[in-house]
Design a protein around this motif. Structure first.
Motif, PDB file in Angstrom:
ATOM      1  N   ASP A   1      28.648  35.180  34.670  1.00 50.20           N
ATOM      2  CA  ASP A   1      27.904  34.176  33.899  1.00 50.20           C
ATOM      3  C   ASP A   1      28.676  32.865  33.799  1.00 50.20           C
ATOM      4  O   ASP A   1      29.900  32.835  33.921  1.00 50.20           O
ATOM      5  CB  ASP A   1      27.663  34.670  32.478  1.00 50.20           C
ATOM      6  CG  ASP A   1      26.607  35.769  32.417  1.00 50.20           C
ATOM      7  OD1 ASP A   1      26.186  36.111  31.306  1.00 50.20           O
ATOM      8  OD2 ASP A   1      26.203  36.272  33.493  1.00 50.20           O
ATOM      9  N   ASP A   2      27.946  31.806  33.504  1.00 52.54           N
ATOM     10  CA  ASP A   2      28.494  30.514  33.057  1.00 52.54           C
ATOM     11  C   ASP A   2      29.209  29.721  34.145  1.00 52.54           C
ATOM     12  O   ASP A   2      29.922  28.768  33.856  1.00 52.54           O
ATOM     13  CB  ASP A   2      29.440  30.676  31.849  1.00 52.54           C
ATOM     14  CG  ASP A   2      28.763  31.310  30.647  1.00 52.54           C
ATOM     15  OD1 ASP A   2      27.543  31.579  30.730  1.00 52.54           O
ATOM     16  OD2 ASP A   2      29.444  31.544  29.639  1.00 52.54           O
TER      17      ASP A   2
ATOM     18  N   HIS B   1      23.233  25.805  28.018  1.00 56.38           N
ATOM     19  CA  HIS B   1      23.974  26.888  27.361  1.00 56.38           C
ATOM     20  C   HIS B   1      24.372  26.520  25.925  1.00 56.38           C
ATOM     21  O   HIS B   1      25.388  26.966  25.400  1.00 56.38           O
ATOM     22  CB  HIS B   1      25.216  27.289  28.158  1.00 56.38           C
ATOM     23  CG  HIS B   1      25.626  28.720  27.904  1.00 56.38           C
ATOM     24  ND1 HIS B   1      26.043  29.178  26.678  1.00 56.38           N
ATOM     25  CD2 HIS B   1      25.664  29.808  28.732  1.00 56.38           C
ATOM     26  CE1 HIS B   1      26.338  30.476  26.766  1.00 56.38           C
ATOM     27  NE2 HIS B   1      26.098  30.881  27.990  1.00 56.38           N
TER      28      HIS B   1
ATOM     29  N   HIS C   1      20.752  31.335  34.175  1.00 51.49           N
ATOM     30  CA  HIS C   1      21.290  31.636  32.839  1.00 51.49           C
ATOM     31  C   HIS C   1      20.774  30.584  31.859  1.00 51.49           C
ATOM     32  O   HIS C   1      19.903  30.858  31.043  1.00 51.49           O
ATOM     33  CB  HIS C   1      22.809  31.657  32.906  1.00 51.49           C
ATOM     34  CG  HIS C   1      23.479  32.244  31.700  1.00 51.49           C
ATOM     35  ND1 HIS C   1      22.914  33.206  30.909  1.00 51.49           N
ATOM     36  CD2 HIS C   1      24.716  32.008  31.170  1.00 51.49           C
ATOM     37  CE1 HIS C   1      23.747  33.539  29.927  1.00 51.49           C
ATOM     38  NE2 HIS C   1      24.849  32.814  30.061  1.00 51.49           N
TER      39      HIS C   1
HETATM   40 ZN    ZN Z   1      26.686  32.665  28.952  1.00 50.47          ZN
END
Ligand code: ZN
Length: 480
Positions: free
Chosen positions: A280-281, A333, A329
């Motif tokens: 992720d990220d 964020h 995702h």
């Molecule tokens: Zn995340």
């Protein structure tokens, strides 16, 4: 006859008397006329301390009333660096006669030695422990190092150190011991602080250790608040507590999420012995090396990307080109933006979808919610939004994935070893293993653990795959 004898005796006494007077007179005359008189100035005995300067006050001499002090010869020296008794002689010689007067000078040491303690003069010690000497040194101005002369007397609440130098000067110092234990035990959980179990599955307590500064290993005294009831869906908090003898208490908690059985999720096929590594990220400065490792090991993974700098777009392209799944995702964020409302969630999702489409030519349908579907942070911005979104995304044709193994690289994992252990200790051949990892900037602990995690999986009969639309959904319970 008798009379004559008496006469002779009387005469004899007179002769002796006169002779005595004459001799005395001669002695008196000689001594006053020919023997010099010497007298000390100041005391006959002088005491000075080491290093103190000795100043001689001298003596004076006369003969027949005449001052002849200048003729006195002084001999003898005082060394004020060395203790002892020294003599100074004042001598004068006149004709046949020599006169000497002496002064005694004593150099003494009246300075106490000193003891320096290593460690503190006041220390804390566990009630049950014996004091172990920390150490000390003793130095004297004259005797030098006299550490071996120190007398140590140990008592329950103190240690007394005494030393005396050769001159009898004594020094004493005390170290105080306070018998206390104010420190909590250290209670450490084995395994993850968050554990995911399927409904009606078996929860195996990974265990714990409790170490106390005074009592040592007290793991056996740990109490566990409750058993996990895997029939109930949701988060169950287990509290572990332990007290040392003095009553200092430590406690930690573990969250156990009981989730729906994967096999009961519609439209999915239960896949055993599969590992889905998810990152992720990203992309970021570690993504390129992660891709290198995956390539080297021949393993495919899934990247849930965010709206990073355009300069990193080539990494998303590379993920796609090398056979990994590029999944969505979030663009920002930022929870306060994403979970403001259902509309703002989809605005954000569309932004990242459009960005990815520009890079790889298609818009992914595989997604992951920021914080996961079980997140509680969204309650701060919109009550009930996860309940809506988790249904709505499915309705819009997306498959969303949570995870059932958290390497904890965004949480408590301190180093690559913890990341490694958090993954391999939770792998199971009886589930679809979805591993949460991150390729955010500078995440070296995951980068460093990755190769060994893959080796472990391959050596233990697992198959690595990237998520696709046929992968069974691994989802958390929704709490908001
Ligand atoms: Zn995340």
């Amino acid at each position: 006859m008798k009379k004559v004898k008496k006469k002779v005796n009387k005469k004899g006494i007179w002769i002796i008397f006169i002779a005595f007077v004459v001799i005395s007179l001669i002695v008196f005359l000689v001594s006053t006329l020919f023997i010099p008189k010497v007298s000390l100035i100041g005391p006959k005995e002088v005491v000075i301390k080491l290093d103190e300067e000795y100043i001689d006050k001298g003596a004076k001499a006369t003969l027949r009333g005449k001052n002849i002090t200048k003729e006195i010869k002084i001999s003898g020296k005082v060394n004020n660096q060395k203790i002892g008794i020294y003599e100074i002689d004042y001598q004068i010689k006149k004709g046949l006669f020599t006169v000497i007067k002496t002064r005694k000078v004593e150099v003494i040491d009246d300075v106490k030695p000193e003891i320096v303690l290593k460690g503190d003069t006041k220390i804390n010690l566990c009630p049950s422990k014996e004091y172990e000497e920390i150490g000390y040194t003793a130095l004297d101005n004259y005797d030098g190092d006299i550490t071996d002369k120190v007398v140590v007397k140990q008592e329950e609440n103190s240690v007394t150190y005494t030393v005396t130098d050769k001159s009898g000067n004594t020094f004493t110092i005390k170290r105080e011991i306070e018998r206390v234990d104010n420190e909590k035990p250290v209670l450490t959980l084995k395994g993850n602080s968050t554990i995911y179990v399927e409904q009606d599955g078996v929860y195996n307590e990974p265990g714990y250790t409790a170490l106390d500064n005074c009592d040592g290993d007290i793991s056996n005294n740990v109490t566990v608040s409750s058993k996990v009831d895997t029939s109930k869906i949701g988060n169950q908090v287990i509290t572990y507590k332990v007290k040392d003898i003095k009553g200092n208490e430590a406690s930690v908690t573990r969250n156990v999420y009981v989730n729906h059985k994967q096999a009961t999720i519609p439209n999915t096929v239960y896949k055993n012995s599969m590992i889905y590594l998810t990152f992720d990220d990203g992309p970021s400065n570690v993504t390129s090396q992660i891709l290198d490792i995956l390539k080297e090991k021949g393993v495919k993974a899934t990247f849930f990307v965010i709206g990073a700098s355009d300069s990193l777009d080539y990494l998303i392209k590379r993920e796609k080109d090398e056979g990994h799944t590029v999944a969505l995702h979030s663009y920002t964020h930022r929870y306060e933006v994403v979970y403001q409302s259902v509309d703002s969630y989809f605005d954000d999702l569309n932004k990242i979808s459009n960005k990815v489409e520009k890079i790889i030519g298609e818009s992914p349908k595989i997604i992951r919610f920021p914080g996961g579907g079980s997140n509680l942070v969204s309650t701060n911005y919109s009550k009930g939004i996860m309940t809506i979104l988790t249904n709505e995304v499915l309705a819009r044709g997306y498959h969303y994935f949570d995870w059932n193994i958290d390497c904890n690289d965004a949480g408590g994992a301190k180093d690559r070893n913890e990341v490694y252990n958090n993954v391999v200790n939770n792998l199971s051949h009886n589930k679809t293993n979805v591993v949460l990892m991150h390729d955010f900037a500078n995440n070296y602990k995951t980068l460093e653990a990755l190769s060994d995690i893959i080796d472990y999986g391959l050596a233990n009969g697992y198959t690595f795959a990237n998520i696709d639309m046929s992968t069974p959904l691994v989802r958390h319970r929704v709490f908001n």
